[in-house]
Design a protein around this motif. Structure first.
Motif, PDB file in Angstrom:
ATOM      1  N   THR A 130      47.134  53.384  25.074  1.00 25.00           N
ATOM      2  CA  THR A 130      46.483  52.618  26.151  1.00 25.00           C
ATOM      3  C   THR A 130      46.413  51.148  25.748  1.00 25.00           C
ATOM      4  O   THR A 130      46.664  50.253  26.559  1.00 25.00           O
ATOM      5  N   GLN A 131      46.098  50.888  24.473  1.00 25.19           N
ATOM      6  CA  GLN A 131      46.000  49.508  24.008  1.00 25.19           C
ATOM      7  C   GLN A 131      47.358  48.815  24.022  1.00 25.19           C
ATOM      8  O   GLN A 131      47.469  47.646  24.411  1.00 25.19           O
ATOM      9  N   THR A 132      48.401  49.536  23.635  1.00 29.13           N
ATOM     10  CA  THR A 132      49.746  48.946  23.676  1.00 29.13           C
ATOM     11  C   THR A 132      50.122  48.592  25.108  1.00 29.13           C
ATOM     12  O   THR A 132      50.666  47.514  25.374  1.00 29.13           O
ATOM     13  N   LEU A 133      49.829  49.498  26.042  1.00 33.84           N
ATOM     14  CA  LEU A 133      50.104  49.208  27.450  1.00 33.84           C
ATOM     15  C   LEU A 133      49.351  47.953  27.891  1.00 33.84           C
ATOM     16  O   LEU A 133      49.931  47.064  28.525  1.00 33.84           O
ATOM     17  N   GLU A 134      48.077  47.864  27.539  1.00 37.63           N
ATOM     18  CA  GLU A 134      47.273  46.697  27.930  1.00 37.63           C
ATOM     19  C   GLU A 134      47.834  45.419  27.314  1.00 37.63           C
ATOM     20  O   GLU A 134      47.890  44.376  27.974  1.00 37.63           O
ATOM     21  N   ASP A 135      48.263  45.487  26.062  1.00 38.35           N
ATOM     22  CA  ASP A 135      48.877  44.310  25.426  1.00 38.35           C
ATOM     23  C   ASP A 135      50.114  43.864  26.201  1.00 38.35           C
ATOM     24  O   ASP A 135      50.313  42.670  26.450  1.00 38.35           O
ATOM     25  N   VAL A 136      50.951  44.821  26.580  1.00 35.24           N
ATOM     26  CA  VAL A 136      52.191  44.491  27.305  1.00 35.24           C
ATOM     27  C   VAL A 136      51.851  43.899  28.676  1.00 35.24           C
ATOM     28  O   VAL A 136      52.463  42.911  29.099  1.00 35.24           O
ATOM     29  N   ILE A 137      50.869  44.476  29.356  1.00 33.48           N
ATOM     30  CA  ILE A 137      50.432  43.935  30.656  1.00 33.48           C
ATOM     31  C   ILE A 137      49.988  42.478  30.491  1.00 33.48           C
ATOM     32  O   ILE A 137      50.377  41.604  31.273  1.00 33.48           O
ATOM     33  N   CYS A 138      49.188  42.208  29.470  1.00 38.68           N
ATOM     34  CA  CYS A 138      48.685  40.843  29.232  1.00 38.68           C
ATOM     35  C   CYS A 138      49.830  39.890  28.875  1.00 38.68           C
ATOM     36  O   CYS A 138      49.858  38.744  29.338  1.00 38.68           O
ATOM     37  N   LEU A 139      50.781  40.354  28.072  1.00 36.06           N
ATOM     38  CA  LEU A 139      51.915  39.505  27.680  1.00 36.06           C
ATOM     39  C   LEU A 139      52.777  39.151  28.897  1.00 36.06           C
ATOM     40  O   LEU A 139      53.192  37.997  29.064  1.00 36.06           O
ATOM     41  N   VAL A 140      53.023  40.129  29.753  1.00 35.74           N
ATOM     42  CA  VAL A 140      53.824  39.879  30.968  1.00 35.74           C
ATOM     43  C   VAL A 140      53.064  38.921  31.889  1.00 35.74           C
ATOM     44  O   VAL A 140      53.643  37.990  32.452  1.00 35.74           O
ATOM     45  N   PHE A 141      51.756  39.123  32.012  1.00 41.12           N
ATOM     46  CA  PHE A 141      50.932  38.231  32.835  1.00 41.12           C
ATOM     47  C   PHE A 141      51.007  36.791  32.311  1.00 41.12           C
ATOM     48  O   PHE A 141      51.246  35.846  33.072  1.00 41.12           O
ATOM     49  N   LEU A 142      50.819  36.636  31.008  1.00 42.41           N
ATOM     50  CA  LEU A 142      50.815  35.283  30.430  1.00 42.41           C
ATOM     51  C   LEU A 142      52.181  34.609  30.554  1.00 42.41           C
ATOM     52  O   LEU A 142      52.259  33.412  30.854  1.00 42.41           O
ATOM     53  N   GLU A 143      53.238  35.379  30.359  1.00 43.61           N
ATOM     54  CA  GLU A 143      54.580  34.775  30.384  1.00 43.61           C
ATOM     55  C   GLU A 143      55.030  34.414  31.796  1.00 43.61           C
ATOM     56  O   GLU A 143      55.631  33.358  32.008  1.00 43.61           O
ATOM     57  N   TYR A 144      54.749  35.274  32.776  1.00 48.22           N
ATOM     58  CA  TYR A 144      55.345  35.078  34.101  1.00 48.22           C
ATOM     59  C   TYR A 144      54.373  34.736  35.231  1.00 48.22           C
ATOM     60  O   TYR A 144      54.777  34.150  36.231  1.00 48.22           O
ATOM     61  N   TYR A 145      53.109  35.130  35.110  1.00 50.93           N
ATOM     62  CA  TYR A 145      52.220  35.044  36.272  1.00 50.93           C
ATOM     63  C   TYR A 145      51.025  34.115  36.090  1.00 50.93           C
ATOM     64  O   TYR A 145      50.405  33.724  37.072  1.00 50.93           O
ATOM     65  N   PHE A 146      50.712  33.773  34.855  1.00 48.91           N
ATOM     66  CA  PHE A 146      49.513  32.966  34.634  1.00 48.91           C
ATOM     67  C   PHE A 146      49.670  31.532  35.146  1.00 48.91           C
ATOM     68  O   PHE A 146      48.773  30.998  35.802  1.00 48.91           O
ATOM     69  N   GLU A 147      50.798  30.907  34.845  1.00 46.42           N
ATOM     70  CA  GLU A 147      50.942  29.494  35.232  1.00 46.42           C
ATOM     71  C   GLU A 147      50.855  29.289  36.752  1.00 46.42           C
ATOM     72  O   GLU A 147      50.093  28.414  37.206  1.00 46.42           O
ATOM     73  N   PRO A 148      51.574  30.087  37.579  1.00 49.61           N
ATOM     74  CA  PRO A 148      51.416  29.904  39.034  1.00 49.61           C
ATOM     75  C   PRO A 148      49.958  30.086  39.472  1.00 49.61           C
ATOM     76  O   PRO A 148      49.462  29.370  40.343  1.00 49.61           O
ATOM     77  N   PHE A 149      49.250  31.034  38.837  1.00 47.80           N
ATOM     78  CA  PHE A 149      47.826  31.250  39.133  1.00 47.80           C
ATOM     79  C   PHE A 149      47.014  30.015  38.718  1.00 47.80           C
ATOM     80  O   PHE A 149      46.187  29.510  39.482  1.00 47.80           O
ATOM     81  N   ALA A 150      47.269  29.523  37.510  1.00 43.98           N
ATOM     82  CA  ALA A 150      46.497  28.396  36.963  1.00 43.98           C
ATOM     83  C   ALA A 150      46.663  27.140  37.811  1.00 43.98           C
ATOM     84  O   ALA A 150      45.715  26.364  37.983  1.00 43.98           O
ATOM     85  N   LEU A 151      47.844  26.933  38.361  1.00 42.13           N
ATOM     86  CA  LEU A 151      48.097  25.726  39.146  1.00 42.13           C
ATOM     87  C   LEU A 151      47.339  25.727  40.475  1.00 42.13           C
ATOM     88  O   LEU A 151      47.191  24.691  41.105  1.00 42.13           O
ATOM     89  N   LYS A 152      46.869  26.921  40.885  1.00 42.92           N
ATOM     90  CA  LYS A 152      46.160  27.019  42.169  1.00 42.92           C
ATOM     91  C   LYS A 152      44.642  27.065  42.009  1.00 42.92           C
ATOM     92  O   LYS A 152      43.923  27.132  42.987  1.00 42.92           O
ATOM     93  N   HIS A 153      44.153  27.145  40.773  1.00 42.96           N
ATOM     94  CA  HIS A 153      42.710  27.332  40.562  1.00 42.96           C
ATOM     95  C   HIS A 153      42.129  26.274  39.621  1.00 42.96           C
ATOM     96  O   HIS A 153      42.853  25.696  38.820  1.00 42.96           O
ATOM     97  N   PRO A 154      40.808  26.073  39.694  1.00 48.55           N
ATOM     98  CA  PRO A 154      40.174  25.089  38.807  1.00 48.55           C
ATOM     99  C   PRO A 154      40.333  25.498  37.335  1.00 48.55           C
ATOM    100  O   PRO A 154      40.402  26.694  37.023  1.00 48.55           O
ATOM    101  N   VAL A 155      40.368  24.495  36.467  1.00 44.51           N
ATOM    102  CA  VAL A 155      40.591  24.735  35.037  1.00 44.51           C
ATOM    103  C   VAL A 155      39.555  25.684  34.447  1.00 44.51           C
ATOM    104  O   VAL A 155      39.898  26.580  33.682  1.00 44.51           O
ATOM    105  N   ASP A 156      38.259  25.522  34.827  1.00 50.68           N
ATOM    106  CA  ASP A 156      37.240  26.413  34.213  1.00 50.68           C
ATOM    107  C   ASP A 156      37.520  27.873  34.550  1.00 50.68           C
ATOM    108  O   ASP A 156      37.318  28.751  33.719  1.00 50.68           O
ATOM    109  N   LYS A 157      37.981  28.126  35.798  1.00 55.18           N
ATOM    110  CA  LYS A 157      38.267  29.511  36.189  1.00 55.18           C
ATOM    111  C   LYS A 157      39.446  30.051  35.371  1.00 55.18           C
ATOM    112  O   LYS A 157      39.420  31.188  34.897  1.00 55.18           O
ATOM    113  N   THR A 158      40.489  29.240  35.197  1.00 57.54           N
ATOM    114  CA  THR A 158      41.671  29.712  34.464  1.00 57.54           C
ATOM    115  C   THR A 158      41.321  29.950  32.988  1.00 57.54           C
ATOM    116  O   THR A 158      41.826  30.902  32.378  1.00 57.54           O
TER     117      THR A 158
END
Length: 196
Positions: A130-158
């Protein structure tokens, strides 16, 4: 792990289901159904992060968001309670969808139960898979999905989202995250989050 005929067929059926996603994403000049691309990214990252993963974990990574668009966030109240209910219902939904496909492929009940256990994120921080799966989910989020999210939201939220993401990861996952090919902007946000 050697690739089996069952595994290949399950991947084909997971991808066929996710190909129906009406939401699309352009990556390297090609348009993909969003959740199909997500499944491929999960598989690629798992192969790199945990090359000796079990068959159940390999299957789970590919179907982690199966048909996610069928249950929209907007169909729940737009508050924390609604968000948590949506997430809870999605886990159950993904487990049902994956079970149905795995039964069709001919997997035994033990493997299906393991995939459902992982899809429902049971025993996070206590169960290695379960932890390995969660790590992979977080890595994929950080690599591909975090920046588009961060650009749309205030810095404190990101920064808060980054702190939560970081807490979900193992030390091995955190180490892998620091080696991702991230933009200068995202790297700076991670530095800020970790220094708070």
């Amino acid at each position: 792990m050697a690739t089996t005929d069952e595994l290949l067929l399950a991947f084909q059926l997971f991808d066929a289901a996710n190909k129906q996603d009406p939401n699309t994403e352009i990556f390297d000049g090609t348009t993909y159904p969003k959740e199909m691309l997500y499944g491929i990214r999960m598989t690629e990252r798992l192969n790199e992060f945990a090359p000796n993963a079990s068959e159940a974990l390999i299957l789970t990574a590919r179907c982690q968001h199966i048909c996610r668009w069928e249950i929209t966030r907007e169909s729940y109240t737009m508050n924390r309670e609604g968000y948590l209910k949506w997430r809870h219902d999605l886990k159950k939904f993904h487990a049902r969808k994956a079970s149905s496909i795995l039964q069709e492929v001919g997997y035994n009940q033990d493997t299906i139960d393991k995939v459902c256990f992982l899809l429902e994120k049971k025993q996070l921080k206590k169960n290695d898979q379960t932890q390995t799966l969660e790590d992979v989910i977080c890595l994929v989020f950080l690599e591909y999905y975090f920046e588009p999210f961060a650009l749309k939201h205030p810095v404190d939220k990101t920064i808060e989202i980054l702190k939560k993401t970081w807490r979900k990861m193992s030390a091995k996952g955190q180490e892998a995250a620091l080696k991702l090919p991230l933009s200068k902007y995202v790297s700076e946000l991670i530095f800020k989050a970790l220094s708070q």
